[in-house]
Design an enzyme around this catalytic site. Sequence first.
Site, PDB file in Angstrom:
ATOM      1  N   GLU A   1       0.850  -1.198   0.000  1.00 26.22           N
ATOM      2  CA  GLU A   1       0.000   0.000   0.000  1.00 26.22           C
ATOM      3  C   GLU A   1       0.882   1.242   0.000  1.00 26.22           C
ATOM      4  O   GLU A   1       1.984   1.231   0.536  1.00 26.22           O
ATOM      5  CB  GLU A   1      -0.949  -0.020   1.195  1.00 26.22           C
ATOM      6  CG  GLU A   1      -0.312  -0.124   2.560  1.00 26.22           C
ATOM      7  CD  GLU A   1       0.283   1.138   3.097  1.00 26.22           C
ATOM      8  OE1 GLU A   1       1.149   1.058   3.986  1.00 26.22           O
ATOM      9  OE2 GLU A   1      -0.094   2.234   2.617  1.00 26.22           O
TER      10      GLU A   1
ATOM     11  N   PHE B   1       7.842  16.464  -1.763  1.00 23.45           N
ATOM     12  CA  PHE B   1       8.769  15.951  -0.752  1.00 23.45           C
ATOM     13  C   PHE B   1      10.086  16.710  -0.720  1.00 23.45           C
ATOM     14  O   PHE B   1      11.147  16.153  -0.467  1.00 23.45           O
ATOM     15  CB  PHE B   1       8.971  14.430  -0.903  1.00 23.45           C
ATOM     16  CG  PHE B   1       7.833  13.688  -0.259  1.00 23.45           C
ATOM     17  CD1 PHE B   1       6.596  13.639  -0.872  1.00 23.45           C
ATOM     18  CD2 PHE B   1       7.980  13.103   0.984  1.00 23.45           C
ATOM     19  CE1 PHE B   1       5.517  13.032  -0.264  1.00 23.45           C
ATOM     20  CE2 PHE B   1       6.911  12.487   1.604  1.00 23.45           C
ATOM     21  CZ  PHE B   1       5.675  12.452   0.972  1.00 23.45           C
TER      22      PHE B   1
ATOM     23  N   CYS C   1       6.116   5.001   9.216  1.00 19.71           N
ATOM     24  CA  CYS C   1       6.663   4.345   8.016  1.00 19.71           C
ATOM     25  C   CYS C   1       8.114   4.692   7.718  1.00 19.71           C
ATOM     26  O   CYS C   1       8.969   3.810   7.722  1.00 19.71           O
ATOM     27  CB  CYS C   1       5.779   4.693   6.827  1.00 19.71           C
ATOM     28  SG  CYS C   1       4.054   4.311   7.146  1.00 19.71           S
TER      29      CYS C   1
HETATM   30  C1  UGA Z   1       4.408   7.451   3.933  1.00 16.26           C
HETATM   31  C2  UGA Z   1       4.381   7.490   2.393  1.00 16.26           C
HETATM   32  O1  UGA Z   1       4.220   8.841   1.954  1.00 16.26           O
HETATM   33  C3  UGA Z   1       3.247   6.619   1.848  1.00 16.26           C
HETATM   34  O2  UGA Z   1       3.322   6.591   0.419  1.00 16.26           O
HETATM   35  C4  UGA Z   1       3.384   5.199   2.396  1.00 16.26           C
HETATM   36  O3  UGA Z   1       2.351   4.349   1.950  1.00 16.26           O
HETATM   37  C5  UGA Z   1       3.345   5.264   3.915  1.00 16.26           C
HETATM   38  O4  UGA Z   1       4.453   6.088   4.360  1.00 16.26           O
HETATM   39  C6  UGA Z   1       3.461   3.851   4.456  1.00 16.26           C
HETATM   40  O5  UGA Z   1       4.497   3.209   4.252  1.00 16.26           O
HETATM   41  O6  UGA Z   1       2.483   3.320   5.004  1.00 16.26           O
HETATM   42  P1  UGA Z   1       3.105   8.771   5.879  1.00 16.26           P
HETATM   43  O7  UGA Z   1       4.178   8.271   6.776  1.00 16.26           O
HETATM   44  O8  UGA Z   1       1.699   8.589   6.300  1.00 16.26           O
HETATM   45  O9  UGA Z   1       3.215   8.068   4.418  1.00 16.26           O
HETATM   46  O10 UGA Z   1       3.279  10.328   5.666  1.00 16.26           O
HETATM   47  P2  UGA Z   1       4.070  11.312   4.676  1.00 16.26           P
HETATM   48  O11 UGA Z   1       3.124  12.310   4.175  1.00 16.26           O
HETATM   49  O12 UGA Z   1       4.856  10.585   3.689  1.00 16.26           O
HETATM   50  O13 UGA Z   1       5.039  12.062   5.702  1.00 16.26           O
HETATM   51  C7  UGA Z   1       6.031  11.395   6.442  1.00 16.26           C
HETATM   52  C8  UGA Z   1       6.891  12.389   7.171  1.00 16.26           C
HETATM   53  O14 UGA Z   1       7.688  13.135   6.254  1.00 16.26           O
HETATM   54  C9  UGA Z   1       6.100  13.435   7.974  1.00 16.26           C
HETATM   55  O15 UGA Z   1       6.695  13.604   9.235  1.00 16.26           O
HETATM   56  C10 UGA Z   1       6.216  14.698   7.148  1.00 16.26           C
HETATM   57  O16 UGA Z   1       6.153  15.867   7.927  1.00 16.26           O
HETATM   58  C11 UGA Z   1       7.588  14.519   6.537  1.00 16.26           C
HETATM   59  N1  UGA Z   1       7.770  15.281   5.284  1.00 16.26           N
HETATM   60  C12 UGA Z   1       7.042  14.953   4.182  1.00 16.26           C
HETATM   61  C13 UGA Z   1       8.697  16.313   5.239  1.00 16.26           C
HETATM   62  O17 UGA Z   1       9.380  16.614   6.244  1.00 16.26           O
HETATM   63  N2  UGA Z   1       8.878  16.997   4.065  1.00 16.26           N
HETATM   64  C14 UGA Z   1       8.170  16.687   2.954  1.00 16.26           C
HETATM   65  O18 UGA Z   1       8.402  17.357   1.905  1.00 16.26           O
HETATM   66  C15 UGA Z   1       7.233  15.663   3.005  1.00 16.26           C
END
Ligand code: UGA
Length: 435
Positions: free
Chosen positions: A151, A249, A260
């Site tokens: 997923e 990202f 994750c």
């Molecule tokens: C992540 C992936 O984006 C999903 O595609 C994947 O399915 C999921 O893990 C999983 O393996 O189940 P998630 O952990 O819910 O999803 O959230 P994200 O939106 O990816 O953010 C993760 C972290 O990265 C957050 O702490 C967010 O603040 C940080 N982030 C994200 C940044 O610091 N900068 C960015 O540009 C994007």
Amino acid sequence: MKIAVAGTGYVGLVTGACLAYKGHKVVCLDVDTNKIERLRSGDPVIYEAGLEEILHKCIADKTISFTTDYKEAYKDADAIFVGVGTPDKKDGSVNLSYINSVADQIAESLEKDALVIIKSTVPLGTSDRIESRINSNTKNGVKVELASNPEFLAQGTAVQNTLHPNRIIIGVKSAKSEKILQEIYKDFDAPKLVVKRHSAEMIKYASNDFLALKISYVNEIANLCELTGADIDEVTKGMGYDPRIGSSFLKAGTGYGGSCFPKDTKALHWMSNIRGHELKTVRAAIDVNEGQKLVLIKKAHHYFDNFKDVNIAVLGLTFKPGTDDLREAPSLSCIPYLLDDGAKIKAWDPVGEANFRKFYPNELTYCKTIEETLEEADICFIFTEWPEICNMDVKEFARRMKKPLVLDGRNCFKLKDIKDKGVLYLSIGRAPIKG
Ligand code: UGA
């Protein structure tokens, strides 16, 4: 087709609800009786946009049901999705005990052949191992085949990501299994890539680790921007125009959290290490992120030797907006340090408070509004870019705080908007704003 889903966490529940919403008959299974009761009554248990509405519709349409009775759920299922947790162990390896116990229950219950589809993020080769484990324990010659169908849902947008995925990875070893998965996903408008199971398992890790790497890279560049006078927002905007890089990202901040990226980077690094091959880029992403989670504390130490009796306002507790999840949230790295140092903390989060209270019931004051949180504070830490924070009146900092020092770990405000508002404002990868 009768579909069973093992596990009602983010992955299992959202998968089950979305498949039921698309018209499949789905039974969701969990060992937690209380959770199953709540789900039956239409309470999604987790906070996830759109989930409650979908759940209510599917319950009314009778396309979804919930049970703790695994025999009932599995015995005549055609397809069983496995969406249980795969937490990390201390050494970075993956704890597969939940997956193993689901496998044993499937073997014990199945009365006909079925396809078992792993949705959870699992180490390379898990599909092979689970297939053998089930097939060596089934009765009356019943046989399963395993598929890997990772997923890619992100918390906060999980329902949208599942209903409108950017790709569906079908990792199978036979045309028969592919046919079942093509049938399940026939109403999902997304590219479907049929690959070997090992490749499907790797696609998940390689994708998550690449995104984590991108974030750590941009955070390192942001830290360098601060030393050189460049502005990370301008830099990433300039980078993002290049389609080979892409603009997503690239948001600098106080590190990635969640259930994750931290787990999957450590797991892939571990899996690689035990094969005698160090993934140096992934190691670097992990190390950079550990440091980045504490970057606001380092900035605060320029102004305070220690935090004894310092009044601290914390805005945002969750690892990102749109979720009540605190796993690996930077707030959980910084707040314990500040409390140990004797800080007096007031905190606000629109949905994360209840979960934070489980760790710290009385050690900090929880506020209902941003304004109340800021009252008389010496420092304000921003850990999550909730819209309520990004859209607040920035004059409130100077109005309410004793000494308005604002440490923004998510670059919530444009520098021009915070200028001349009587605030000392430090963000990530951008020039400090004084006054
Ligand atoms: C992540 C992936 O984006 C999903 O595609 C994947 O399915 C999921 O893990 C999983 O393996 O189940 P998630 O952990 O819910 O999803 O959230 P994200 O939106 O990816 O953010 C993760 C972290 O990265 C957050 O702490 C967010 O603040 C940080 N982030 C994200 C940044 O610091 N900068 C960015 O540009 C994007």
